[in-house]
Design an enzyme around this catalytic site. Structure first.
Site, PDB file in Angstrom:
ATOM      1  N   ARG A  66      33.323  36.297  42.354  1.00  0.00           N
ATOM      2  CA  ARG A  66      33.751  36.600  43.578  1.00  0.00           C
ATOM      3  C   ARG A  66      35.169  37.433  43.637  1.00  0.00           C
ATOM      4  O   ARG A  66      35.311  37.487  42.857  1.00  0.00           O
ATOM      5  CB  ARG A  66      33.782  35.408  44.496  1.00  0.00           C
ATOM      6  CG  ARG A  66      35.190  34.317  43.878  1.00  0.00           C
ATOM      7  CD  ARG A  66      36.541  34.584  44.870  1.00  0.00           C
ATOM      8  NE  ARG A  66      37.898  33.747  43.757  1.00  0.00           N
ATOM      9  CZ  ARG A  66      38.636  34.414  42.472  1.00  0.00           C
ATOM     10  NH1 ARG A  66      38.000  35.645  42.490  1.00  0.00           N
ATOM     11  NH2 ARG A  66      38.960  33.831  42.293  1.00  0.00           N
TER      12      ARG A  66
ATOM     13  N   HIS B 298      46.269  31.110  46.658  1.00  0.00           N
ATOM     14  CA  HIS B 298      47.031  30.025  46.399  1.00  0.00           C
ATOM     15  C   HIS B 298      46.906  29.010  47.628  1.00  0.00           C
ATOM     16  O   HIS B 298      47.390  28.481  47.684  1.00  0.00           O
ATOM     17  CB  HIS B 298      48.043  30.229  45.603  1.00  0.00           C
ATOM     18  CG  HIS B 298      48.513  30.657  43.784  1.00  0.00           C
ATOM     19  ND1 HIS B 298      47.501  29.931  43.047  1.00  0.00           N
ATOM     20  CD2 HIS B 298      47.716  31.594  43.818  1.00  0.00           C
ATOM     21  CE1 HIS B 298      47.169  30.656  42.164  1.00  0.00           C
ATOM     22  NE2 HIS B 298      47.617  31.591  42.184  1.00  0.00           N
TER      23      HIS B 298
ATOM     24  N   GLY C  45      38.501  35.795  32.220  1.00  0.00           N
ATOM     25  CA  GLY C  45      40.052  36.426  32.817  1.00  0.00           C
ATOM     26  C   GLY C  45      40.148  37.096  33.732  1.00  0.00           C
ATOM     27  O   GLY C  45      41.692  37.601  33.221  1.00  0.00           O
TER      28      GLY C  45
ATOM     29  N   GLY D  87      39.936  37.023  37.155  1.00  0.00           N
ATOM     30  CA  GLY D  87      40.394  36.719  38.254  1.00  0.00           C
ATOM     31  C   GLY D  87      38.807  37.545  39.444  1.00  0.00           C
ATOM     32  O   GLY D  87      39.168  36.729  40.413  1.00  0.00           O
TER      33      GLY D  87
ATOM     34  N   SER E  92      36.108  35.140  38.772  1.00  0.00           N
ATOM     35  CA  SER E  92      35.176  33.177  38.546  1.00  0.00           C
ATOM     36  C   SER E  92      34.467  33.643  38.352  1.00  0.00           C
ATOM     37  O   SER E  92      33.245  33.204  38.544  1.00  0.00           O
ATOM     38  CB  SER E  92      35.359  33.117  40.250  1.00  0.00           C
ATOM     39  OG  SER E  92      36.138  32.534  41.063  1.00  0.00           O
TER      40      SER E  92
ATOM     41  N   ASP F 165      36.459  29.050  44.377  1.00  0.00           N
ATOM     42  CA  ASP F 165      35.076  30.221  43.913  1.00  0.00           C
ATOM     43  C   ASP F 165      34.263  29.288  43.855  1.00  0.00           C
ATOM     44  O   ASP F 165      32.868  29.884  43.865  1.00  0.00           O
ATOM     45  CB  ASP F 165      35.610  29.459  42.206  1.00  0.00           C
ATOM     46  CG  ASP F 165      37.406  30.720  42.795  1.00  0.00           C
ATOM     47  OD1 ASP F 165      38.297  30.679  43.024  1.00  0.00           O
ATOM     48  OD2 ASP F 165      37.699  30.158  41.118  1.00  0.00           O
TER      49      ASP F 165
ATOM     50  N   SER G  69      44.330  37.155  32.185  1.00  0.00           N
ATOM     51  CA  SER G  69      44.790  35.747  32.190  1.00  0.00           C
ATOM     52  C   SER G  69      43.595  34.744  32.213  1.00  0.00           C
ATOM     53  O   SER G  69      42.972  34.176  32.810  1.00  0.00           O
ATOM     54  CB  SER G  69      44.858  36.215  33.572  1.00  0.00           C
ATOM     55  OG  SER G  69      45.655  34.930  34.076  1.00  0.00           O
TER      56      SER G  69
ATOM     57  N   LYS H 157      42.673  31.091  33.197  1.00  0.00           N
ATOM     58  CA  LYS H 157      43.445  30.129  33.641  1.00  0.00           C
ATOM     59  C   LYS H 157      43.325  28.158  33.101  1.00  0.00           C
ATOM     60  O   LYS H 157      44.278  28.151  32.894  1.00  0.00           O
ATOM     61  CB  LYS H 157      42.995  29.494  34.983  1.00  0.00           C
ATOM     62  CG  LYS H 157      43.132  30.672  36.161  1.00  0.00           C
ATOM     63  CD  LYS H 157      41.951  30.098  38.255  1.00  0.00           C
ATOM     64  CE  LYS H 157      40.500  29.686  37.345  1.00  0.00           C
ATOM     65  NZ  LYS H 157      39.859  29.947  37.767  1.00  0.00           N
TER      66      LYS H 157
HETATM   67  C1  GLA Z   1      41.694  30.402  41.296  1.00  0.00           C
HETATM   68  C2  GLA Z   1      41.420  28.895  41.749  1.00  0.00           C
HETATM   69  C3  GLA Z   1      40.865  28.836  42.934  1.00  0.00           C
HETATM   70  C4  GLA Z   1      42.081  29.493  44.141  1.00  0.00           C
HETATM   71  C5  GLA Z   1      42.586  30.717  43.120  1.00  0.00           C
HETATM   72  C6  GLA Z   1      43.876  30.882  44.195  1.00  0.00           C
HETATM   73  O1  GLA Z   1      40.579  31.158  41.375  1.00  0.00           O
HETATM   74  O2  GLA Z   1      39.809  28.704  40.925  1.00  0.00           O
HETATM   75  O3  GLA Z   1      40.622  27.371  43.683  1.00  0.00           O
HETATM   76  O4  GLA Z   1      43.077  28.748  43.675  1.00  0.00           O
HETATM   77  O5  GLA Z   1      43.364  30.633  41.926  1.00  0.00           O
HETATM   78  O6  GLA Z   1      43.644  31.971  45.519  1.00  0.00           O
END
Ligand code: GLA
Length: 495
Positions: A52, A59, A156, A158, A160, A205, A247, A249
């Site tokens: 996505r 956040h 990595g 962003g 998802s 996500d 990055s 997570k």
């Molecule tokens: C990641 C998390 C989400 C959300 C975003 C920031 O993708 O999995 O739940 O918190 O960061 O918006």
């Protein structure tokens, strides 16, 4: 479509892949061939779920606030067959993601200490059975599964990739066990399940990966999870560009993502205490959203429930600079390690960090959560296209500045890419997803999108090609325009 609908099951690729069905067919044939080569038989079904891009609302999902993402065309496909007495998890890209085998026991622990890609499958597998147990439904006997995975969501980045693999895996596990659940249920339990991998993420996500729809962005809200349609203005195109700063997570959670989740909860507790709650009640406050009524009670007047009142409260009550552990413990009347008893991810954060920024984080959350309904309202308004685009662009720019300066989840590369995007004519541009690397999303006019992409290639990616970081042929994956795409589905294909 609503959260109460069942998961889509198709016997054809076209409803999912539209114009790109032929390329999808070739890809699925490759996955099937890899499956047959490894397991000596064809898969019984495929499950897929997409990545996505979040358009606005960063956040804030774990603070209880709505967000506005859309599903992308890139996805993870899981080919599956019931066989044997283990979970054998393979990947078409076996060099990068070597085969893993796990027990079929749903109670097994996910080994977060040893991060490995197979953990995402196990997290989803556990999630299915735990969800059935939590709702008191009879669970089928756990079956051995053979699995072949192929993903096109950059990892990595962003976008998802982790939700895509967790959601697709959950759908595959459900299918093989004859378990039928609604989209809302799957969105909720996959969000919890992903936390086994060690990131205390919110639910955005997974919700959009499961509930995404072609052509439509979604306002996703929580508790319970639900998604409503947001029709983007005619001629608005969103361009995703990858900064190529990776990055992960899960691997950086203690210093980045999970630290922010802890900071927000501590900010909420400290605000509640300073607004007159007893220390004991303040300790029960988990999100900044829960503080809203307390702020409203104190800051009476017509604007008491708005972002403005919340910002004023934060500016008045929380001091600048970091709070030390001892100061927060004094305000809340308890040891932080007691506050987080039993929460392994948070305890790792406390062990690694002794200073917490509360004011900046709360200021970001209260301003960003307002940009989400504002963005939706602009889309729904009767304004002309140019006016709408300008307003959306401004909200996106503000969001990026807030992520960079207040939430401190940007990076040198992301800031540079946002600047290149803006110079190339983006109406608005911001980091998307968790940040600290990964992608930006930019708003462009349909007629100008090709020129825009060319300029960004010259301004950001050319140097990376010259430095040998990427090849010319990788560019289509590094920067692309995307329309909202389909959500998760099960495919029963005759290939
Ligand atoms: C990641 C998390 C989400 C959300 C975003 C920031 O993708 O999995 O739940 O918190 O960061 O918006």
């Amino acid at each position: 479509m609503s959260a109460g609908d069942p998961i889509n099951v198709y016997d054809d690729l076209a409803p999912v892949y539209g114009d790109a069905t032929e390329a999808a067919r070739r890809r699925y044939e490759t996955i099937k061939a890899a499956f047959e080569e490894r397991f000596g038989a064809a898969p019984e079904a495929f499950a897929r779920s997409p990545g996505r891009v979040n358009l606005i609302g960063e956040h804030i999902d774990y603070e209880g606030y709505g967000v506005l993402p859309m599903a992308l065309a890139v996805d993870t496909v899981v080919a599956v067959r019931k066989a044997g007495n283990q979970l054998v998890v393979c990947n078409v890209d076996a060099d990068k993601y070597p085969e893993k085998a796990f027990s079929v026991d749903p109670a097994q622990e996910v080994d977060v200490g040893k991060h490995n890609w197979g953990n995402y499958f196990v997290a989803a597998y556990k999630g299915v059975f735990e969800h059935l147990a939590a709702k008191g439904a009879a669970a089928p006997a756990p079956a051995g599964l053979q699995i072949m995975i192929h993903g096109t969501v950059p990892t990595g980045g962003g976008l998802s990739s982790s939700a895509a693999i967790v959601c697709a895996s959950a759908l595959a596990v459900m299918r093989m066990h004859g378990i039928e659940l609604t989209k809302g249920e799957v969105s909720e339990f996959t969000a919890k399940a992903e936390r086994y991998v060690g990131v205390t993420s919110g639910g955005m996500d997974q919700a959009i990966s499961i509930m995404g729809m072609p052509g439509i962005a979604k306002l996703v809200e929580f508790n319970p999870v639900r998604a409503s349609d947001v029709v983007l203005p005619e001629g608005a195109v969103f361009v995703v560009a990858n900064s190529l700063a990776i990055s992960n997570k899960a691997e950086s959670a203690t210093k980045h993502y999970n630290l922010r989740v802890v900071e927000c909860r501590l900010a909420a507790g400290v605000l509640a205490a300073l607004l007159g709650e007893s220390k004991e009640s303040a300790r029960q406050v988990l999100t900044l959203k829960e503080v809203e009524p307390l702020i409203e009670a104190k800051y009476s007047g017509p604007k008491a429930s708005t972002s403005g009142a919340q910002t004023a409260a934060v500016e008045e009550l929380l001091h600048e600079g970091a709070y030390e552990t001892a100061e927060i413990e004094e305000l809340l009347g308890a040891k932080l390690t007691d506050l987080y008893e039993g929460n392994a991810s948070a305890l790792r954060v406390l062990a690694a960090n002794g200073r917490f920024e509360l004011r900046k984080r709360a200021l970001h959350v209260y301003a960003e959560k307002q940009r989400v309904p504002d963005f939706r309202d602009v889309c729904n308004s009767g304004a002309g296209v140019e006016e709408k685009l300008a307003k959306l662009g401004k909200l996106m720019d503000e969001s990026h500045a807030s992520c960079r300066d207040l939430y401190e989840c940007s990076s040198v590369e992301l800031d540079a890419l946002v600047q290149v995007n803006k110079a190339a004519g983006a109406i608005g541009s911001r980091l998307t997803g968790a940040g600290w690397g990964g992608c930006t999303v930019s708003l462009a006019r349909e007629g100008e999108v090709e020129g825009f992409i060319e300029k960004v290639k010259g301004g950001y990616f050319k140097g990376l090609i010259e430095a040998g970081r990427i090849r010319e042929e990788d560019l289509p994956e590094c920067i692309f325009a995307s329309k909202p795409a389909s959500g998760g589905a099960v495919l029963t294909l005759k290939l």
